[in-house]
Design an enzyme around this catalytic site. Structure first.
Site, short mmCIF file in Angstrom:
data_model
loop_
_atom_site.label_atom_id
_atom_site.label_comp_id
_atom_site.label_asym_id
_atom_site.label_seq_id
_atom_site.Cartn_x
_atom_site.Cartn_y
_atom_site.Cartn_z
N TRP A 135 0.82 -1.22 0.00
CA TRP A 135 0.00 0.00 0.00
C TRP A 135 0.85 1.26 0.00
O TRP A 135 0.55 2.22 -0.71
CB TRP A 135 -1.00 0.00 1.15
CG TRP A 135 -2.16 -0.93 0.87
CD1 TRP A 135 -2.49 -2.05 1.57
CD2 TRP A 135 -3.11 -0.83 -0.20
NE1 TRP A 135 -3.59 -2.64 1.00
CE2 TRP A 135 -3.99 -1.92 -0.08
CE3 TRP A 135 -3.30 0.07 -1.25
CZ2 TRP A 135 -5.05 -2.14 -0.97
CZ3 TRP A 135 -4.35 -0.14 -2.14
CH2 TRP A 135 -5.21 -1.23 -2.00
N ASP A 142 -1.33 6.69 6.06
CA ASP A 142 -2.47 5.92 5.53
C ASP A 142 -2.85 4.90 6.59
O ASP A 142 -2.21 3.86 6.73
CB ASP A 142 -2.04 5.23 4.23
CG ASP A 142 -3.12 4.28 3.71
OD1 ASP A 142 -4.22 4.22 4.30
OD2 ASP A 142 -2.86 3.60 2.70
N LYS A 165 -12.40 -0.99 6.28
CA LYS A 165 -11.79 -1.96 7.18
C LYS A 165 -12.27 -1.76 8.61
O LYS A 165 -12.75 -2.69 9.23
CB LYS A 165 -10.26 -1.86 7.12
CG LYS A 165 -9.63 -2.56 5.92
CD LYS A 165 -9.50 -1.72 4.71
CE LYS A 165 -8.97 -2.47 3.51
NZ LYS A 165 -8.13 -1.63 2.64
C1 LIG Z 1 -7.62 -1.06 1.54
C2 LIG Z 1 -6.49 -0.11 1.62
C3 LIG Z 1 -6.36 0.96 0.72
C4 LIG Z 1 -7.23 1.14 -0.50
O1 LIG Z 1 -8.45 1.61 -0.22
P1 LIG Z 1 -9.50 1.81 -1.43
O2 LIG Z 1 -10.67 2.33 -0.70
O3 LIG Z 1 -9.69 0.49 -2.09
O4 LIG Z 1 -8.94 2.79 -2.37
C5 LIG Z 1 -5.31 1.85 0.91
N1 LIG Z 1 -4.45 1.70 1.92
C6 LIG Z 1 -4.53 0.67 2.79
C7 LIG Z 1 -3.54 0.55 3.90
C8 LIG Z 1 -5.56 -0.26 2.66
O5 LIG Z 1 -5.65 -1.27 3.54
#
Ligand SMILES: *Cc1c(COP(=O)(O)O)cnc(C)c1O
Length: 357
Positions: A102, A170, A194
């Site tokens: 990511w 993030d 999540k």
């Molecule tokens: C799932 C995830 C994303 C992507 O999110 P989207 O909503 O699919 O764009 C980005 N960063 C992390 C750490 C993730 O777990």
């Protein structure tokens, strides 16, 4: 309805109590005869939902007053684009720490628009997998971006990098899973699917001195514009915002982030100790940086993978297949996963190992 434990990495399970409440309110919200999905975001009833969700999130994370909280469309990846555009003018620089897929994707996206460089990265060819120790940030970098929990690789950073530039994190897969000190960050963002709610929504927490009026950003992702409009420049994802609010209420009722952190640590400890104890399985991440949210492991004998997954599935232990890029298994245990889910998984790991060891 059969009882299952859904270990999906995302979109992930939501707390059953939240789903039941949403179901009860679905067609007749607050005795209005309509759904929350069918009302104007500018009318009082929805404005109250939006404000309550923000207030609850501020309370749960102890977000200081000099931070704005935004609820935006576009999920996690939308912020891969929005962050460099909001924080950097053309010609300005930022650095990225790469600890998995990511953070790599965030870097790749920022590189399309701005001057970004890698400040440090994990060498995944070395086992056990360890966090990079020397982090080099360019003196004129405007921020350091990192991903505290790498959802695919199962690597988590429990301490912030110590650097002199604002941190951008993030937190898509770890927000609200453990206590953090928001004041250490410039920007925190998270895709909702999540630990917060449905996919497509992003929560952004931004320190107000980082809002700029000298950058050109697509309007719906413009932090300054959106914060001046309470995230309602465009029609926000209202239903997702409402559901996020229900999840925040549920988390407060649970005892808040500190109580949740305890349960998350207990779940992770239970599962990792089974993986370490049983010969059939292995995890290659150093214990200092093993993710609590996304536990990855391999069966030492790959040929058992299909049987393992089929048997787990038959027992209601769902979505344990690892990400296609890393193979093996992964159990995502976000806040909504009860301890009983992890216990059921560990019982199955034990039983399967007994029969195939
Ligand atoms: C799932 C995830 C994303 C992507 O999110 P989207 O909503 O699919 O764009 C980005 N960063 C992390 C750490 C993730 O777990």
């Amino acid at each position: 309805m059969k009882t299952v434990f859904n270990f999906c990495a995302g979109p992930a399970m939501l707390p059953p109590a939240v789903m039941q409440r949403a179901q009860q309110e679905f067609v007749d919200w607050q005795d209005s005869g309509v759904s929350v999905m069918e009302v104007s975001h500018r009318d009082k009833p929805f404005m109250a939902v939006a404000a309550k969700a923000e207030a609850d999130l501020r309370e749960l994370m102890a977000i200081p007053d000099n931070y704005k909280v935004l609820f935006l469309a576009g999920g996690g990846r939308g912020q891969f684009t929005a962050v460099p555009l909001n924080l950097l003018k053309e010609g300005e620089k930022a650095d990225y720490l790469i600890t998995g897929q990511w953070s790599q994707s965030a870097f790749d996206e920022a590189k399309r628009f701005r001057d970004v460089a890698i400040a440090g990265e994990i060498d995944f060819s070395q086992k056990p997998i360890k966090l990079p120790t020397d982090i080099k940030v360019r003196p004129d970098a405007k921020y350091l971006h990192f991903c505290p929990n790498e959802t695919v690789d199962g690597v988590e950073m429990f301490a912030e990098p110590e650097v002199d530039v604002p941190l951008v994190a993030d937190m898509s897969s770890c927000i609200l899973s453990r206590q953090i000190d928001v004041s250490k960050y410039g920007v925190i963002y998270a895709g909702a699917q999540k630990n917060i709610g449905p996919s497509g929504l992003a929560v952004v927490i931004v320190r107000d001195d980082l809002l700029r009026d000298d950058v050109t950003v697509p309007a719906i992702w413009d932090y300054r514009l959106q914060s001046s409009k309470d995230s309602m420049f465009n029609t926000p994802p209202t239903y997702s915002w409402y559901l996020a609010g229900l999840v925040f209420e549920w988390l407060k009722d649970f005892g808040g982030v500190a109580a949740m952190e305890k349960r998350n640590a207990a779940k992770a400890e239970l599962l990792y100790s089974a993986i370490d104890r049983l010969d059939l399985y292995q995890n290659q991440v150093d214990p200092s940086c093993r993710s609590r949210m996304n536990v990855v492991w391999q069966l030492k004998d790959d040929s058992l993978n299909a049987d393992f997954l089929a048997e787990a599935n038959a027992l209601g232990l769902l979505a344990l297949k690892g990400h296609r890029s890393v193979g093996g298994m992964r159990a995502s245990m976000y806040n909504a996963m009860p301890l009983e889910g992890t216990q059921a998984l560990v019982a199955f790991l034990d039983d399967f190992a007994k029969r195939h060891g």
